[in-house]
Each structure stands twice: as C-alpha cells, then as structure tokens.
Motif scaffolding. Structure first.
Motif, PDB file in Angstrom:
ATOM      1  N   PRO A   8      39.618  38.899  38.507  1.00 28.06           N
ATOM      2  CA  PRO A   8      38.917  38.383  37.341  1.00 28.06           C
ATOM      3  C   PRO A   8      37.408  38.374  37.597  1.00 28.06           C
ATOM      4  N   TYR A  10      33.483  37.185  36.029  1.00 32.66           N
ATOM      5  CA  TYR A  10      32.518  36.650  35.071  1.00 32.66           C
ATOM      6  C   TYR A  10      31.174  36.576  35.799  1.00 32.66           C
ATOM      7  N   GLU A  12      29.484  38.975  37.575  1.00 33.08           N
ATOM      8  CA  GLU A  12      29.548  39.512  38.935  1.00 33.08           C
ATOM      9  C   GLU A  12      28.839  40.865  39.033  1.00 33.08           C
ATOM     10  N   VAL A  35      39.636  42.062  35.138  1.00 31.40           N
ATOM     11  CA  VAL A  35      39.730  41.309  33.882  1.00 31.40           C
ATOM     12  C   VAL A  35      38.394  40.635  33.637  1.00 31.40           C
ATOM     13  N   ASP A  37      35.546  38.800  31.279  1.00 27.47           N
ATOM     14  CA  ASP A  37      35.424  37.968  30.077  1.00 27.47           C
ATOM     15  C   ASP A  37      34.108  38.229  29.353  1.00 27.47           C
ATOM     16  N   LYS A  65      34.286  34.017  27.884  1.00 26.87           N
ATOM     17  CA  LYS A  65      34.732  33.265  29.056  1.00 26.87           C
ATOM     18  C   LYS A  65      35.797  32.255  28.658  1.00 26.87           C
ATOM     19  N   GLY A  67      38.211  31.080  31.261  1.00 32.64           N
ATOM     20  CA  GLY A  67      38.782  30.415  32.435  1.00 32.64           C
ATOM     21  C   GLY A  67      39.625  31.344  33.288  1.00 32.64           C
ATOM     22  N   LEU A  68      39.672  31.001  34.568  1.00 32.75           N
ATOM     23  CA  LEU A  68      40.358  31.831  35.560  1.00 32.75           C
ATOM     24  C   LEU A  68      41.861  31.950  35.291  1.00 32.75           C
ATOM     25  N   ALA A  92      36.056  38.677  43.029  1.00 37.79           N
ATOM     26  CA  ALA A  92      35.182  39.854  43.039  1.00 37.79           C
ATOM     27  C   ALA A  92      33.835  39.576  43.722  1.00 37.79           C
ATOM     28  N   ASP A  93      33.645  38.360  44.234  1.00 41.78           N
ATOM     29  CA  ASP A  93      32.317  38.005  44.759  1.00 41.78           C
ATOM     30  C   ASP A  93      32.186  38.261  46.266  1.00 41.78           C
ATOM     31  N   ARG A 133      30.836  21.552  49.141  1.00 40.42           N
ATOM     32  CA  ARG A 133      31.923  22.466  48.781  1.00 40.42           C
ATOM     33  C   ARG A 133      33.084  22.338  49.762  1.00 40.42           C
ATOM     34  N   TYR A 180      40.897  26.760  38.079  1.00 42.61           N
ATOM     35  CA  TYR A 180      41.443  27.109  39.391  1.00 42.61           C
ATOM     36  C   TYR A 180      42.748  26.385  39.706  1.00 42.61           C
ATOM     37  N   ARG A 207      29.793  33.157  48.804  1.00 45.55           N
ATOM     38  CA  ARG A 207      29.132  34.207  48.031  1.00 45.55           C
ATOM     39  C   ARG A 207      27.642  34.259  48.378  1.00 45.55           C
ATOM     40  N   SER A 212      28.057  30.514  41.059  1.00 41.03           N
ATOM     41  CA  SER A 212      29.371  29.900  41.134  1.00 41.03           C
ATOM     42  C   SER A 212      29.832  29.455  39.753  1.00 41.03           C
ATOM     43  N   LYS A 213      31.145  29.528  39.514  1.00 44.72           N
ATOM     44  CA  LYS A 213      31.677  29.002  38.254  1.00 44.72           C
ATOM     45  C   LYS A 213      32.443  27.715  38.485  1.00 44.72           C
TER      46      LYS A 213
HETATM   47  N1  LIG Z   1      37.543  36.596  33.797  1.00 41.64           N
HETATM   48  C1  LIG Z   1      37.089  35.466  34.343  1.00 41.64           C
HETATM   49  N2  LIG Z   1      36.773  35.417  35.649  1.00 41.64           N
HETATM   50  C2  LIG Z   1      36.313  34.256  36.170  1.00 41.64           C
HETATM   51  C3  LIG Z   1      36.154  33.078  35.406  1.00 41.64           C
HETATM   52  N3  LIG Z   1      35.700  32.088  36.235  1.00 41.64           N
HETATM   53  C4  LIG Z   1      35.573  32.646  37.458  1.00 41.64           C
HETATM   54  N4  LIG Z   1      35.934  33.957  37.427  1.00 41.64           N
HETATM   55  C5  LIG Z   1      35.995  34.903  38.552  1.00 41.64           C
HETATM   56  O1  LIG Z   1      36.919  34.386  39.465  1.00 41.64           O
HETATM   57  C6  LIG Z   1      36.518  34.601  40.810  1.00 41.64           C
HETATM   58  C7  LIG Z   1      36.333  33.240  41.502  1.00 41.64           C
HETATM   59  O2  LIG Z   1      35.267  32.513  40.878  1.00 41.64           O
HETATM   60  P1  LIG Z   1      34.035  31.908  41.722  1.00 41.64           P
HETATM   61  O3  LIG Z   1      32.942  31.526  40.799  1.00 41.64           O
HETATM   62  O4  LIG Z   1      33.681  32.845  42.824  1.00 41.64           O
HETATM   63  O5  LIG Z   1      34.693  30.603  42.253  1.00 41.64           O
HETATM   64  P2  LIG Z   1      34.563  29.993  43.686  1.00 41.64           P
HETATM   65  O6  LIG Z   1      34.857  31.057  44.704  1.00 41.64           O
HETATM   66  O7  LIG Z   1      35.378  28.767  43.712  1.00 41.64           O
HETATM   67  O8  LIG Z   1      33.042  29.565  43.692  1.00 41.64           O
HETATM   68  P3  LIG Z   1      31.856  30.158  44.592  1.00 41.64           P
HETATM   69  O9  LIG Z   1      31.721  29.232  45.724  1.00 41.64           O
HETATM   70  O10 LIG Z   1      30.675  30.150  43.746  1.00 41.64           O
HETATM   71  O11 LIG Z   1      32.183  31.546  44.984  1.00 41.64           O
HETATM   72  C8  LIG Z   1      35.236  35.433  40.726  1.00 41.64           C
HETATM   73  O12 LIG Z   1      35.565  36.800  40.815  1.00 41.64           O
HETATM   74  C9  LIG Z   1      34.699  35.079  39.337  1.00 41.64           C
HETATM   75  O13 LIG Z   1      33.881  36.082  38.779  1.00 41.64           O
HETATM   76  C10 LIG Z   1      36.503  33.143  34.012  1.00 41.64           C
HETATM   77  O14 LIG Z   1      36.394  32.193  33.254  1.00 41.64           O
HETATM   78  N5  LIG Z   1      36.956  34.344  33.536  1.00 41.64           N
END
Ligand SMILES: Nc1nc2c(ncn2[C@@H]2O[C@H](COP(=O)(O)OP(=O)(O)OP(=O)(O)O)[C@@H](O)[C@H]2O)c(=O)[nH]1
Ligand SMILES: [Mg+2]
Length: 246
Positions: A8, A10, A12, A35, A37, A65, A67-68, A92-93, A133, A180, A207, A212-213
């Motif tokens: 997924p 968003y 990136e 995927v 958004d 957007k 959500g995951l 993807a990060d 974190r 998540y 990352r 971050s989302k």
């Molecule tokens: N399609 C889609 N992808 C999402 C959404 N939220 C997060 N992602 C993707 O899901 C993956 C994990 O999100 P991150 O933001 O990296 O979450 P995290 O790893 O807990 O947070 P960081 O510490 O910032 O990396 C990444 O590839 C994001 O681009 C969403 O609402 N929709």
C-alpha cells in the motif's frame, strides 16, 4: 507457489521507485500489486512508470486516502480473485528489506499459514527508532499479547506472508480495522482458526524519506479494537471457530 506482493502506498514518491527495483530483484518470480490512494505527490504515476520498466507490477488507483486496512482488503480481494496461492504484505518506505522476503516465503513453504517479519523475536531489531515510537510499538504489542494471548511477539508488524487459503478461511474481507489494527486483527483471526504462525527476525529500518502516517487516531483504533476483542473472547481460545465479523 504463485505469489502476489501487495504494497500500500500513500505519499511515497521518494521511495517507490527504489523500493520496487529492490523488490523485483529480491523476488523475480512474484507479481506485485501497488495499492495507491491517489497520493497527491504522484506516487501512483511513478509506480506505473516503474511497472513498465520492471514488469509483473500492477497499480491499483483508489480515489483517496482511506486507511491501511481498507487498502489491504482491496489488494487481497484482487489477488484472491486471481487465484494467487501466497499473499505478501510489505511497506513501500524501505523499512522492510525486500531481500528478506525469500526467507519469509521459505518459512511458508515449510508449512506455516502466516509468517511475520518480527522485530521482537531474538535476532530482530529496530536500531534507529526515536524513543516515543519505540515505546508506542512496544507498549502496543505488550498490551495486545496481554489482551489476546496469541503468543505473537510482533502483532503490529506489516511485513508478512499468508497462505491464500488461510485468508479465505478467516474471512479477511470481514475484518473491520481501518488503520494498522488490521495487522493485529488478521494475526488474531489466524491464531483463533488454529493456523500456524511463525515469526522470522528482521531489522526494521526507520524511514529516511517521506512522512509517517502513524497518528493518535490510528493508535486509538488499535487500542479500542484489541480491548474489545479481548473482552468479547475471554473464554474462547486457540483453534476455536473463526471469529465473527464484529
Ligand atoms: N494505500 C494506502 N497506503 C497507506 C495508508 N497509510 C499508510 N500507507 C502505506 O502503508 C505503509 C506503512 O505506512 P507508514 O506511514 O510507513 O507507517 P509506519 O511504518 O508505522 O510509520 P513510519 O514510522 O513513518 O514509517 C507505507 O507504505 C505507507 O505508504 C493509506 O491510508 N492508504
Ligand atoms: Mg513505515
């Protein structure tokens, strides 16, 4: 086994091309579904471009957007309709190293139903995470294991491989987490269904590019859902019935 890697995205744009290049090199036989958004930074277009260059990559463009969990449900539905036997989840990060994916897949080959790339089994680590974190993740996993008693050390991890038949069996499509919490929800369902869960140690790289989302709202959803499942299922245990949707 026919394998689909679902990722997924968003916002990136800074990571997607390098990520897909590394992924393609790590698992040349697997197909990939991005995927996206409708990321305003053009992630979707960059993914299309990489798809042309690298091959065996599809891009699903979703309207906005959402959500995951929602993105993964859509990606899994796409893959199961096409009869893939294994579905992989990866961020993807570049936090998850695609080079480790063959190790996850071989554990699945050895008979697991779900393989988790885990930060919290011996050999796993998160070297550069800021304190807050680290604390959030540790506390979240500690609370989850206390409430659900699955024995899974890293229930929030987003680097995984599932047997397709197990996803169907646990009715992945009726999961409800938007964020998540989806990871916890699916691991919990697999455990409840008597599935074999294996954790393989990974090094999770924080990352270095993009934003971050993770948000307080996402963490709150996780906390609420875990608490609810823990209370609802107090007297039900491993291997008993697939949980109902709610
Ligand atoms: N399609 C889609 N992808 C999402 C959404 N939220 C997060 N992602 C993707 O899901 C993956 C994990 O999100 P991150 O933001 O990296 O979450 P995290 O790893 O807990 O947070 P960081 O510490 O910032 O990396 C990444 O590839 C994001 O681009 C969403 O609402 N929709
Ligand atoms: Mg991340």
């Amino acid at each position: 086994m026919r394998t689909l890697v679902v990722t997924p995205t968003y916002l990136e744009a800074e990571n997607i091309t390098e990520f897909l290049t590394k992924l393609r090199a790590a698992v040349p036989d697997a197909d990939v579904l991005v995927v996206d958004d409708n990321s305003p930074d053009g992630t979707g277009d960059l993914a299309e471009q990489a798809a042309k260059e690298l091959g065996q990559i599809e891009v699903m463009h979703r309207p906005g957007k959402s959500g995951l969990g929602v993105a993964y449900r859509a990606g899994f539905a796409w893959g199961l309709e096409r009869d893939y036997q294994v579905l992989v989840q990866i961020d993807a990060d570049l936090s998850h190293d695609p080079a480790v994916l063959p190790t996850l897949l071989s554990a699945l080959d050895d008979g697991a139903d779900l393989v988790i790339g885990s930060r919290y089994v011996p050999g796993g680590s998160v070297p550069h995470w800021p304190m807050h974190r680290r604390a959030l993740s540790r506390y979240g996993n500690w609370y989850t294991s206390l409430a659900l008693r699955t024995g899974v050390k890293d229930a929030t991890a987003g680097f995984r491989a599932y047997r397709a038949e197990m996803l169907r069996k646990v009715r992945y499509d009726t999961t409800r987490a938007v964020g998540y919490g989806f990871q916890i929800e699916l691991a919990y369902r697999v455990w409840r269904a008597g599935g074999r869960i294996v954790e393989v140690p990974i090094t999770f790289t924080d990352r270095t590019r993009g934003q971050s989302k993770m948000s307080a709202r996402i963490a709150a959803e996780e906390l609420l859902l875990v608490t609810w499942w823990g209370i609802r299922d107090r007297f039900r245990r491993h291997g008993q019935a697939v949980p109902e949707p709610r």
